[in-house]
Design a protein around this motif. Sequence first.
Motif, mmCIF file in Angstrom:
data_model
loop_
_atom_site.group_PDB
_atom_site.id
_atom_site.type_symbol
_atom_site.label_atom_id
_atom_site.label_comp_id
_atom_site.label_asym_id
_atom_site.label_seq_id
_atom_site.Cartn_x
_atom_site.Cartn_y
_atom_site.Cartn_z
ATOM 1 N N ALA A 101 1.059 -1.078 0.022
ATOM 2 C CA ALA A 101 -0.082 0.069 -0.027
ATOM 3 C C ALA A 101 0.884 1.189 0.051
ATOM 4 O O ALA A 101 1.940 1.103 0.659
ATOM 5 C CB ALA A 101 -0.871 0.132 1.119
ATOM 6 N N ILE A 102 0.256 2.192 -0.694
ATOM 7 C CA ILE A 102 0.966 3.275 -0.869
ATOM 8 C C ILE A 102 0.061 4.767 -0.394
ATOM 9 O O ILE A 102 -1.195 4.610 -0.671
ATOM 10 C CB ILE A 102 1.559 4.002 -2.077
ATOM 11 N N SER A 103 0.501 5.579 0.302
ATOM 12 C CA SER A 103 -0.225 6.750 0.857
ATOM 13 C C SER A 103 0.480 7.930 0.845
ATOM 14 O O SER A 103 1.685 7.990 0.967
ATOM 15 C CB SER A 103 -0.370 6.758 2.383
ATOM 16 N N ASN A 104 -0.082 9.151 0.415
ATOM 17 C CA ASN A 104 0.672 10.379 0.199
ATOM 18 C C ASN A 104 0.686 11.054 1.760
ATOM 19 O O ASN A 104 0.060 10.350 2.771
ATOM 20 C CB ASN A 104 -0.190 11.438 -0.679
ATOM 21 N N SER A 105 1.348 12.092 1.961
ATOM 22 C CA SER A 105 1.777 12.621 3.207
ATOM 23 C C SER A 105 0.368 13.179 3.918
ATOM 24 O O SER A 105 0.569 13.399 5.202
ATOM 25 C CB SER A 105 2.552 13.752 3.015
ATOM 26 N N LEU A 106 -0.785 13.203 3.402
ATOM 27 C CA LEU A 106 -1.901 13.777 3.895
ATOM 28 C C LEU A 106 -2.809 12.416 4.640
ATOM 29 O O LEU A 106 -3.761 12.575 5.079
ATOM 30 C CB LEU A 106 -2.803 14.592 3.067
ATOM 31 N N GLY A 107 -2.335 11.188 4.064
ATOM 32 C CA GLY A 107 -2.915 9.997 4.598
ATOM 33 C C GLY A 107 -3.994 9.330 3.663
ATOM 34 O O GLY A 107 -4.759 8.578 3.913
ATOM 35 N N MET A 108 -3.985 10.046 2.301
ATOM 36 C CA MET A 108 -4.724 9.491 1.309
ATOM 37 C C MET A 108 -4.252 8.339 0.760
ATOM 38 O O MET A 108 -3.091 8.307 0.254
ATOM 39 C CB MET A 108 -5.342 10.470 0.289
ATOM 40 N N GLU A 109 -4.769 7.144 0.741
ATOM 41 C CA GLU A 109 -4.340 5.976 0.162
ATOM 42 C C GLU A 109 -4.424 5.914 -1.198
ATOM 43 O O GLU A 109 -5.401 6.206 -2.025
ATOM 44 C CB GLU A 109 -4.932 4.644 0.720
ATOM 45 N N LEU A 110 -3.298 5.993 -1.847
ATOM 46 C CA LEU A 110 -3.064 6.139 -3.435
ATOM 47 C C LEU A 110 -3.301 4.726 -4.177
ATOM 48 O O LEU A 110 -3.753 4.767 -5.326
ATOM 49 C CB LEU A 110 -1.841 6.762 -3.853
ATOM 50 N N SER A 111 -2.807 3.719 -3.429
ATOM 51 C CA SER A 111 -2.608 2.306 -4.212
ATOM 52 C C SER A 111 -2.696 1.365 -3.172
ATOM 53 O O SER A 111 -2.052 1.469 -2.112
ATOM 54 C CB SER A 111 -1.683 2.347 -5.209
ATOM 55 N N ARG A 112 -3.300 0.304 -3.554
ATOM 56 C CA ARG A 112 -3.075 -0.954 -2.855
ATOM 57 C C ARG A 112 -3.185 -2.144 -3.676
ATOM 58 O O ARG A 112 -4.075 -2.163 -4.470
ATOM 59 C CB ARG A 112 -4.173 -1.022 -1.672
ATOM 60 N N GLN A 113 -2.372 -3.206 -3.611
ATOM 61 C CA GLN A 113 -2.341 -4.151 -4.258
ATOM 62 C C GLN A 113 -2.170 -5.521 -3.506
ATOM 63 O O GLN A 113 -0.887 -5.502 -2.814
ATOM 64 C CB GLN A 113 -1.348 -4.193 -5.349
ATOM 65 N N VAL A 114 -2.696 -6.748 -3.618
ATOM 66 C CA VAL A 114 -2.439 -7.913 -3.118
ATOM 67 C C VAL A 114 -1.804 -8.655 -4.116
ATOM 68 O O VAL A 114 -1.772 -8.675 -5.254
ATOM 69 C CB VAL A 114 -3.815 -8.796 -2.745
ATOM 70 N N VAL A 115 -0.535 -9.635 -3.543
ATOM 71 C CA VAL A 115 0.405 -10.390 -4.326
ATOM 72 C C VAL A 115 -0.107 -11.668 -3.813
ATOM 73 O O VAL A 115 0.593 -11.984 -2.766
ATOM 74 C CB VAL A 115 1.736 -9.911 -4.174
ATOM 75 N N GLY A 116 -0.516 -12.567 -4.663
ATOM 76 C CA GLY A 116 -0.635 -13.966 -4.341
ATOM 77 C C GLY A 116 -2.056 -14.291 -4.109
ATOM 78 O O GLY A 116 -2.948 -13.232 -3.887
ATOM 79 N N ASP A 117 -2.577 -15.442 -3.681
ATOM 80 C CA ASP A 117 -3.935 -15.636 -3.537
ATOM 81 C C ASP A 117 -4.105 -16.283 -2.012
ATOM 82 O O ASP A 117 -5.157 -16.010 -1.451
ATOM 83 C CB ASP A 117 -4.080 -17.188 -3.901
ATOM 84 N N ASP A 118 -2.987 -16.350 -1.123
ATOM 85 C CA ASP A 118 -3.280 -16.715 0.118
ATOM 86 C C ASP A 118 -3.176 -15.526 1.383
ATOM 87 O O ASP A 118 -2.613 -15.763 2.303
ATOM 88 C CB ASP A 118 -2.671 -17.864 0.624
#
Length: 134
Positions: free
Chosen positions: A19-36
């Motif tokens: 997950a990536i967030s900007n300095s104001l706390g807004m999440e810019l991106s989130r990604q799951v890698v894998g199935d479990d």
Amino acid sequence: VKDHAVALLQELRVTGVVAISNSLGMELSRQVVGDDVTQLRSASVGAKIRTVLVSHRSTTVQNRRMVESGQTREDFNEALGNLRGGGAAIFSDEDLKDFLGAAAISAGSEEIAEDVCDKAIRMAGFYTDIPQSK
């Protein structure tokens, strides 16, 4: 940063969440890698980001600073989240003054998460306060 982190996790064949967030706390991106990937891993990245946003320091750096100065979570009015490795502050400058936001990874061990976070930030052309001992 996220794309580099995902590629590194895939190369290591490690499942997790980025997950990536900007300095104001807004999440810019989130990604799951894998199935479990568990819900706990997903919650962990949010808690790591919260710690970085409060302290403007990577999770292990903030944890070390607290231990060295005798501070506890209570000194931060319970604002800190997860202090385990894998949460990193992102800066635009080598002097670590221009705080851009946070990257967090929950994958494999703390060491893997922190190493991938550090490498992904640097590969993207940014800076972090994670010591370069790897």
